[in-house]
Design an enzyme around this catalytic site. Structure first.
Site, PDB file in Angstrom:
ATOM      1  N   TRP A  68     -13.368   5.114 -24.684  1.00  0.00           N
ATOM      2  CA  TRP A  68     -14.161   5.403 -23.565  1.00  0.00           C
ATOM      3  C   TRP A  68     -13.641   6.285 -22.653  1.00  0.00           C
ATOM      4  CZ3 TRP A  68     -18.807   3.893 -20.706  1.00  0.00           C
ATOM      5  CH2 TRP A  68     -20.020   3.554 -21.641  1.00  0.00           C
ATOM      6  N   PHE A 113     -13.138  -3.145 -23.311  1.00  0.00           N
ATOM      7  CA  PHE A 113     -13.013  -4.634 -23.542  1.00  0.00           C
ATOM      8  C   PHE A 113     -12.710  -5.191 -24.793  1.00  0.00           C
ATOM      9  CE2 PHE A 113     -15.790  -8.153 -25.277  1.00  0.00           C
ATOM     10  CZ  PHE A 113     -15.826  -9.129 -24.264  1.00  0.00           C
ATOM     11  N   GLU A 114     -12.430  -4.270 -25.876  1.00  0.00           N
ATOM     12  CA  GLU A 114     -11.843  -4.485 -27.203  1.00  0.00           C
ATOM     13  C   GLU A 114     -10.151  -4.295 -26.995  1.00  0.00           C
ATOM     14  OE1 GLU A 114     -14.644  -2.409 -27.044  1.00  0.00           O
ATOM     15  OE2 GLU A 114     -15.807  -4.288 -27.434  1.00  0.00           O
ATOM     16  N   CYS A 163     -10.075   3.181 -19.305  1.00  0.00           N
ATOM     17  CA  CYS A 163     -10.306   3.485 -18.034  1.00  0.00           C
ATOM     18  C   CYS A 163     -11.690   2.979 -17.844  1.00  0.00           C
ATOM     19  CB  CYS A 163     -10.518   5.087 -18.016  1.00  0.00           C
ATOM     20  SG  CYS A 163     -11.167   5.693 -16.526  1.00  0.00           S
ATOM     21  N   VAL A 164     -12.047   2.126 -16.873  1.00  0.00           N
ATOM     22  CA  VAL A 164     -13.629   1.693 -16.633  1.00  0.00           C
ATOM     23  C   VAL A 164     -13.926   2.024 -15.235  1.00  0.00           C
ATOM     24  CG1 VAL A 164     -14.718  -0.322 -16.551  1.00  0.00           C
ATOM     25  CG2 VAL A 164     -12.653  -0.421 -17.796  1.00  0.00           C
ATOM     26  N   ILE A 165     -14.700   3.169 -15.433  1.00  0.00           N
ATOM     27  CA  ILE A 165     -15.462   3.586 -13.984  1.00  0.00           C
ATOM     28  C   ILE A 165     -16.521   2.863 -13.547  1.00  0.00           C
ATOM     29  CG2 ILE A 165     -16.215   5.771 -13.081  1.00  0.00           C
ATOM     30  CD1 ILE A 165     -14.767   7.369 -15.319  1.00  0.00           C
ATOM     31  N   THR A 200     -24.057  -0.990 -11.916  1.00  0.00           N
ATOM     32  CA  THR A 200     -24.206  -2.091 -12.098  1.00  0.00           C
ATOM     33  C   THR A 200     -22.856  -2.708 -12.186  1.00  0.00           C
ATOM     34  OG1 THR A 200     -24.157  -2.007 -14.569  1.00  0.00           O
ATOM     35  CG2 THR A 200     -26.101  -1.844 -13.607  1.00  0.00           C
ATOM     36  N   HIS A 218     -21.066  -3.954 -14.797  1.00  0.00           N
ATOM     37  CA  HIS A 218     -20.406  -3.997 -15.845  1.00  0.00           C
ATOM     38  C   HIS A 218     -18.928  -3.882 -15.935  1.00  0.00           C
ATOM     39  CE1 HIS A 218     -20.427   0.232 -15.512  1.00  0.00           C
ATOM     40  NE2 HIS A 218     -19.364   0.324 -16.486  1.00  0.00           N
TER      41      HIS A 218
HETATM   42  N1  RBF Z   1     -15.527   0.857 -21.705  1.00  0.00           N
HETATM   43  C1  RBF Z   1     -14.545   1.474 -21.097  1.00  0.00           C
HETATM   44  O1  RBF Z   1     -13.557   1.419 -21.657  1.00  0.00           O
HETATM   45  N2  RBF Z   1     -14.812   2.041 -19.737  1.00  0.00           N
HETATM   46  C2  RBF Z   1     -15.998   2.061 -19.293  1.00  0.00           C
HETATM   47  O2  RBF Z   1     -16.254   2.534 -18.293  1.00  0.00           O
HETATM   48  C3  RBF Z   1     -17.405   1.305 -19.979  1.00  0.00           C
HETATM   49  N3  RBF Z   1     -18.411   1.465 -19.590  1.00  0.00           N
HETATM   50  C4  RBF Z   1     -19.311   0.637 -20.080  1.00  0.00           C
HETATM   51  C5  RBF Z   1     -20.669   0.634 -19.531  1.00  0.00           C
HETATM   52  C6  RBF Z   1     -21.636  -0.386 -19.972  1.00  0.00           C
HETATM   53  C7  RBF Z   1     -22.993  -0.605 -19.242  1.00  0.00           C
HETATM   54  C8  RBF Z   1     -21.267  -1.028 -21.285  1.00  0.00           C
HETATM   55  C9  RBF Z   1     -22.378  -1.799 -21.908  1.00  0.00           C
HETATM   56  C10 RBF Z   1     -20.093  -0.756 -21.559  1.00  0.00           C
HETATM   57  C11 RBF Z   1     -19.122   0.022 -21.269  1.00  0.00           C
HETATM   58  N4  RBF Z   1     -17.858   0.108 -21.992  1.00  0.00           N
HETATM   59  C12 RBF Z   1     -16.801   0.766 -21.329  1.00  0.00           C
HETATM   60  C13 RBF Z   1     -17.628  -0.400 -23.095  1.00  0.00           C
HETATM   61  C14 RBF Z   1     -16.971  -1.647 -23.305  1.00  0.00           C
HETATM   62  O3  RBF Z   1     -15.631  -1.730 -22.903  1.00  0.00           O
HETATM   63  C15 RBF Z   1     -17.035  -2.292 -24.858  1.00  0.00           C
HETATM   64  O4  RBF Z   1     -16.545  -1.196 -25.663  1.00  0.00           O
HETATM   65  C16 RBF Z   1     -18.584  -2.638 -25.062  1.00  0.00           C
HETATM   66  O5  RBF Z   1     -19.219  -3.464 -24.343  1.00  0.00           O
HETATM   67  C17 RBF Z   1     -18.761  -3.093 -26.635  1.00  0.00           C
HETATM   68  O6  RBF Z   1     -17.981  -4.468 -26.572  1.00  0.00           O
END
Ligand code: RBF
Length: 172
Positions: free
Chosen positions: A31, A66-67, A89-91, A95, A97
């Site tokens: 991501w 998440f993985e 990187c989780v922006i 919401t 999440h």
């Molecule tokens: N994964 C990231 O690494 N960065 C993100 O910014 C990110 N945003 C997400 C937003 C939503 C609404 C969802 C459902 C998932 C997002 N994910 C993101 C993916 C997450 O880490 C994971 O791969 C999935 O939820 C599948 O388990």
């Protein structure tokens, strides 16, 4: 703001132990790939710069942050590693999440560190905006992938020093 004043990617290279004898896993989330792949470059180059051998750096890509803990566990079960570095990187979005993902990754990696007795490095950016992410992936706040590599080397060396019976580590 304190973070506006410093670039933590600047470190004393001479003080860092050699990574020559260590093996590393790097797990990278796909991501926001322009960010995470820049973190990866910084991380990989830093390990090499400090002596790690290419053959001793194992890389795996996972779909999202998440993985990362599951990917990290697969890596350490497959290879003999001294540290596993997790990059993502989780922006922040509209919401919450991001909070769930960040919390899960942080506690997942903490648990792995405790269970395996080895460093699992949290190299996940948690910015509010893409701009903040870019600033920390080779921009004005350095590259957090570099810092993750430095942390991994220091922690691998710490474990070695303790094994060698050194009683005073880090203060000369
Ligand atoms: N994964 C990231 O690494 N960065 C993100 O910014 C990110 N945003 C997400 C937003 C939503 C609404 C969802 C459902 C998932 C997002 N994910 C993101 C993916 C997450 O880490 C994971 O791969 C999935 O939820 C599948 O388990």
């Amino acid at each position: 703001m304190a973070s506006a004043l410093k670039n933590l990617s600047t470190y004393d290279e001479a003080q860092l132990p050699s990574a020559e004898e260590f093996a590393f896993g790097i797990v990278v989330a796909d991501w926001n790939p322009e960010i995470t792949h820049a973190l990866y470059e910084g991380c990989y180059d830093t390990l090499i710069k400090h002596g790690a051998k290419e053959a001793n750096i194992h890389t795996a890509q996972v779909p999202g942050s998440f993985e990362l803990p599951a990917g990290a566990k697969m890596m350490i079960d497959k290879h003999k590693l001294d540290a596993v570095i997790c990059l993502g990187c989780v922006i922040k979005g509209e919401t919450s999440h991001n909070e769930y993902i960040n919390q899960a990754v942080a506690s997942g990696l903490t648990n792995l560190s405790m269970v395996y007795g080895k460093p699992f490095i949290f190299g996940v950016l948690t910015p509010n905006t893409e701009e903040q992410a870019r600033d920390r992936a080779g921009g004005k706040h350095g590259n957090k992938g570099v810092e993750a590599a430095v942390t991994a080397i220091r922690m691998a060396a710490l474990k070695d020093s303790l094994k060698a019976g050194q009683s005073r580590i880090g203060f000369s």
